[in-house]
Design a protein around this motif. Structure first.
Motif, PDB file in Angstrom:
ATOM      1  N   ARG A   1       0.792  -1.131   0.158  1.00  0.00           N
ATOM      2  CA  ARG A   1       0.260   0.062  -0.116  1.00  0.00           C
ATOM      3  C   ARG A   1       0.846   1.234  -0.131  1.00  0.00           C
ATOM      4  O   ARG A   1       0.532   2.191  -0.806  1.00  0.00           O
ATOM      5  CB  ARG A   1      -1.094  -0.108   1.213  1.00  0.00           C
ATOM      6  CG  ARG A   1      -2.085  -1.069   1.086  1.00  0.00           C
ATOM      7  CD  ARG A   1      -3.304  -0.643   2.048  1.00  0.00           C
ATOM      8  NE  ARG A   1      -2.707  -0.915   3.312  1.00  0.00           N
ATOM      9  CZ  ARG A   1      -2.614  -1.855   4.218  1.00  0.00           C
ATOM     10  NH1 ARG A   1      -3.092  -3.114   3.551  1.00  0.00           N
ATOM     11  NH2 ARG A   1      -2.159  -2.067   5.429  1.00  0.00           N
TER      12      ARG A   1
ATOM     13  N   ASN B   1       2.258   1.859  -3.544  1.00  0.00           N
ATOM     14  CA  ASN B   1       1.334   2.490  -4.549  1.00  0.00           C
ATOM     15  C   ASN B   1       1.173   4.061  -3.856  1.00  0.00           C
ATOM     16  O   ASN B   1       0.871   4.872  -5.007  1.00  0.00           O
ATOM     17  CB  ASN B   1      -0.214   1.880  -4.218  1.00  0.00           C
ATOM     18  CG  ASN B   1      -0.082   0.488  -5.105  1.00  0.00           C
ATOM     19  OD1 ASN B   1       0.193   0.418  -6.219  1.00  0.00           O
ATOM     20  ND2 ASN B   1      -0.517  -0.546  -4.546  1.00  0.00           N
ATOM     21  N   GLN B   2       1.077   4.276  -2.756  1.00  0.00           N
ATOM     22  CA  GLN B   2       1.021   5.681  -2.316  1.00  0.00           C
ATOM     23  C   GLN B   2       2.095   6.503  -3.006  1.00  0.00           C
ATOM     24  O   GLN B   2       2.154   7.708  -3.311  1.00  0.00           O
ATOM     25  CB  GLN B   2       1.008   5.928  -0.896  1.00  0.00           C
ATOM     26  CG  GLN B   2       0.849   7.300  -0.313  1.00  0.00           C
ATOM     27  CD  GLN B   2       0.616   7.370   1.247  1.00  0.00           C
ATOM     28  OE1 GLN B   2       0.054   6.528   1.721  1.00  0.00           O
ATOM     29  NE2 GLN B   2       1.301   8.317   1.871  1.00  0.00           N
TER      30      GLN B   2
ATOM     31  N   ALA C   1       3.996   5.411  -5.393  1.00  0.00           N
ATOM     32  CA  ALA C   1       3.897   5.761  -6.792  1.00  0.00           C
ATOM     33  C   ALA C   1       3.063   6.983  -7.425  1.00  0.00           C
ATOM     34  O   ALA C   1       3.396   7.255  -8.501  1.00  0.00           O
ATOM     35  CB  ALA C   1       3.352   4.536  -7.371  1.00  0.00           C
ATOM     36  N   ASP C   2       2.080   7.230  -6.592  1.00  0.00           N
ATOM     37  CA  ASP C   2       1.289   8.239  -6.925  1.00  0.00           C
ATOM     38  C   ASP C   2       1.881   9.616  -7.139  1.00  0.00           C
ATOM     39  O   ASP C   2       1.421  10.527  -7.767  1.00  0.00           O
ATOM     40  CB  ASP C   2       0.044   8.432  -5.982  1.00  0.00           C
ATOM     41  CG  ASP C   2      -0.936   7.400  -6.031  1.00  0.00           C
ATOM     42  OD1 ASP C   2      -1.165   6.646  -7.078  1.00  0.00           O
ATOM     43  OD2 ASP C   2      -1.713   6.991  -5.316  1.00  0.00           O
TER      44      ASP C   2
ATOM     45  N   VAL D   1       5.114  -3.378  -7.194  1.00  0.00           N
ATOM     46  CA  VAL D   1       4.628  -1.949  -7.697  1.00  0.00           C
ATOM     47  C   VAL D   1       6.055  -1.237  -8.341  1.00  0.00           C
ATOM     48  O   VAL D   1       5.884  -0.543  -9.183  1.00  0.00           O
ATOM     49  CB  VAL D   1       4.243  -1.142  -6.478  1.00  0.00           C
ATOM     50  CG1 VAL D   1       4.211   0.472  -7.097  1.00  0.00           C
ATOM     51  CG2 VAL D   1       3.175  -1.827  -5.803  1.00  0.00           C
TER      52      VAL D   1
ATOM     53  N   LYS E   1       5.974  -0.339 -12.229  1.00  0.00           N
ATOM     54  CA  LYS E   1       6.363   1.138 -12.561  1.00  0.00           C
ATOM     55  C   LYS E   1       7.774   1.450 -13.188  1.00  0.00           C
ATOM     56  O   LYS E   1       7.860   2.751 -13.472  1.00  0.00           O
ATOM     57  CB  LYS E   1       6.075   1.993 -11.145  1.00  0.00           C
ATOM     58  CG  LYS E   1       4.671   2.133 -10.681  1.00  0.00           C
ATOM     59  CD  LYS E   1       3.857   2.794 -11.690  1.00  0.00           C
ATOM     60  CE  LYS E   1       2.340   2.930 -11.031  1.00  0.00           C
ATOM     61  NZ  LYS E   1       1.408   3.736 -12.123  1.00  0.00           N
TER      62      LYS E   1
END
Length: 422
Positions: A116, A119-120, A122-123, A143, A147
């Motif tokens: 999680r 992903n945070q 990666a934003d 992730v 990416k």
């Protein structure tokens, strides 16, 4: 280093920002201490930092996941990395003249939480990932791979970080340090018979039975393994079992119970050679063990911060300048500072910072200077079964007078003794 973690419930990611996270005051555990508080008092002046060269322009964002929630935490990695970023931004022109920005997320050691967090991060569209001290890192790698993000440095606690094709690791822990200690013990200290006391959990077995015991056997030594339950209160029977075969050395691989094991060994009359893991030598562990830790040998990938070397002096000067007096100055903190310095040095001349070019800057098969550590070469051949590890060399240290001392300043590798099961 070796690490023993109990399962904890997954929690949400910490705030992602460029300053201290909400978990900055989290309890620092004694994962891997390399210095004592007296080191700070002897820190060099700011002149060591050199001539300012301030970075300007659009920042280069590096993501960082770090274990800062749960029973075992490593906030010092992030804290030291942030100080190193301040230093390179003000004195080294950042990377290619552009400032570096760290975007962080606090994890709890669970792969799901790290996923999680990834992903945070990666934003925020990072350029690459600065490796952290995160036992849940395997949850984040899908992730990073999706990416197309390179992963540089950090503490490779698990085989995932040590073998990922998009990762480069500047040193080895759990494997490299223990193999080096065995190499030194058998070659320099003449150990022909050893007992290994290990925590009877997954991490203890992986290190004790997967690295230390086979390394002794590969070196031609007799070895006896003694398991200790993670919740064991009475360690006298384990200590008695360890010395029953009259070993030349006893190797202690019990991160949380190290002081108790050392005391038990002394109580049963053992006075021979002692070896141990990095967590046995933290200030808290040494205080708890008292005189029982005297003489203990262990391996560590970094120069001590009181060694007076240029790297040690620079890190201490940066700590003084940027207000890092509350950082636990252990090898976890050294890894945070060192990783940033290595990334800056390797990427400073790379114009297009994409995954392919970033990895190529490290994986050129050449020897690179390694801040505070032995030079690294990312050719996939430095340590069997650890293709992302670029350096397996360690310094041998010993507890004398209750303090950590460097034995002879010679870099040691036990890579030849480590043969992972296929």
């Amino acid at each position: 280093m070796a690490l023993s973690l109990t399962a904890v419930a997954a929690t949400g990611c910490g705030s992602s920002n460029n300053s201290s996270s909400d978990t900055a005051s989290a309890k620092t555990t004694a994962a891997a201490a390399s210095t004592t508080a007296s080191t700070q008092a002897a820190a060099p002046s700011a002149d060591v930092l050199g001539t300012p060269d301030k970075a300007t322009g659009k920042p280069i964002t590096l993501g960082l996941l770090n274990l800062e929630s749960g029973p075992v935490t490593f906030p010092e990695y992030r804290q030291a990395a942030q100080l190193a970023v301040k230093y390179i931004n003000e004195y080294e022109g950042g990377i290619g003249g552009r400032p570096v920005k760290l975007v962080t997320c606090a994890t709890d050691g669970q792969p799901a939480t790290s996923g999680r967090c990834a992903n945070q991060i990666a934003d925020d569209h990072p350029t690459a990932i600065l490796g952290g001290a995160d036992t849940g890192a395997p949850g984040a790698f899908p992730v990073w791979e999706r990416k197309h993000l390179a992963y540089m440095g950090g503490i490779p606690f698990t085989p995932v970080e040590s073998n990922a094709p998009n990762a480069v690791q500047f040193y080895s822990v759990s494997v490299g340090d223990n193999a080096a200690m065995v190499q030194y013990a058998t070659e320099k200290l003449g150990v022909k018979k050893a007992s290994v006391i290990y925590t009877d959990d997954s991490q203890g077995k992986a290190t004790g039975l997967g690295v230390i015991v086979p390394a002794f056997k590969a070196a031609g030594s007799e070895v006896k393994a003694i398991p200790v339950a993670p919740s064991a209160a009475d360690l006298s029977s384990a200590a008695a079992a360890a010395i029953s075969s009259s070993p030349d050395a006893v190797y202690v691989n019990t991160p949380n119970a190290c002081p108790a094991v050392l005391k038990a060994l002394k109580a049963v009359g053992y006075s021979g050679k002692l070896m141990g893991i990095d967590p046995c030598t933290s200030p808290q562990a040494l205080k708890a063990a008292g005189s029982s830790a005297e003489g203990l040998y262990f391996a560590q990938p970094f120069e001590s911060l009181d060694s007076g070397t240029p790297g040690a002096n620079l890190m201490m000067a940066a700590i003084n300048k940027y207000g890092g007096s509350d950082i636990a100055l252990d090898s976890i903190a050294q890894a945070g500072f060192s990783s940033v310095m290595n990334v800056q040095a390797a990427l400073n001349g790379v114009s297009d910072l994409n995954e392919k070019n970033i990895l190529a800057a490290f994986k050129d098969g050449k020897s690179h200077d390694n801040f505070l550590a032995h030079p690294y070469t990312c050719d996939g051949k430095q340590l069997a079964g650890n293709t992302a590890v670029c350096n397996a060399y360690q310094l041998i240290k010993q507890i004398k007078g209750g303090k950590v001392t460097t034995v002879d300043g010679q870099w040691v590798t036990g890579a030849a003794l480590y043969k992972p099961k296929s």
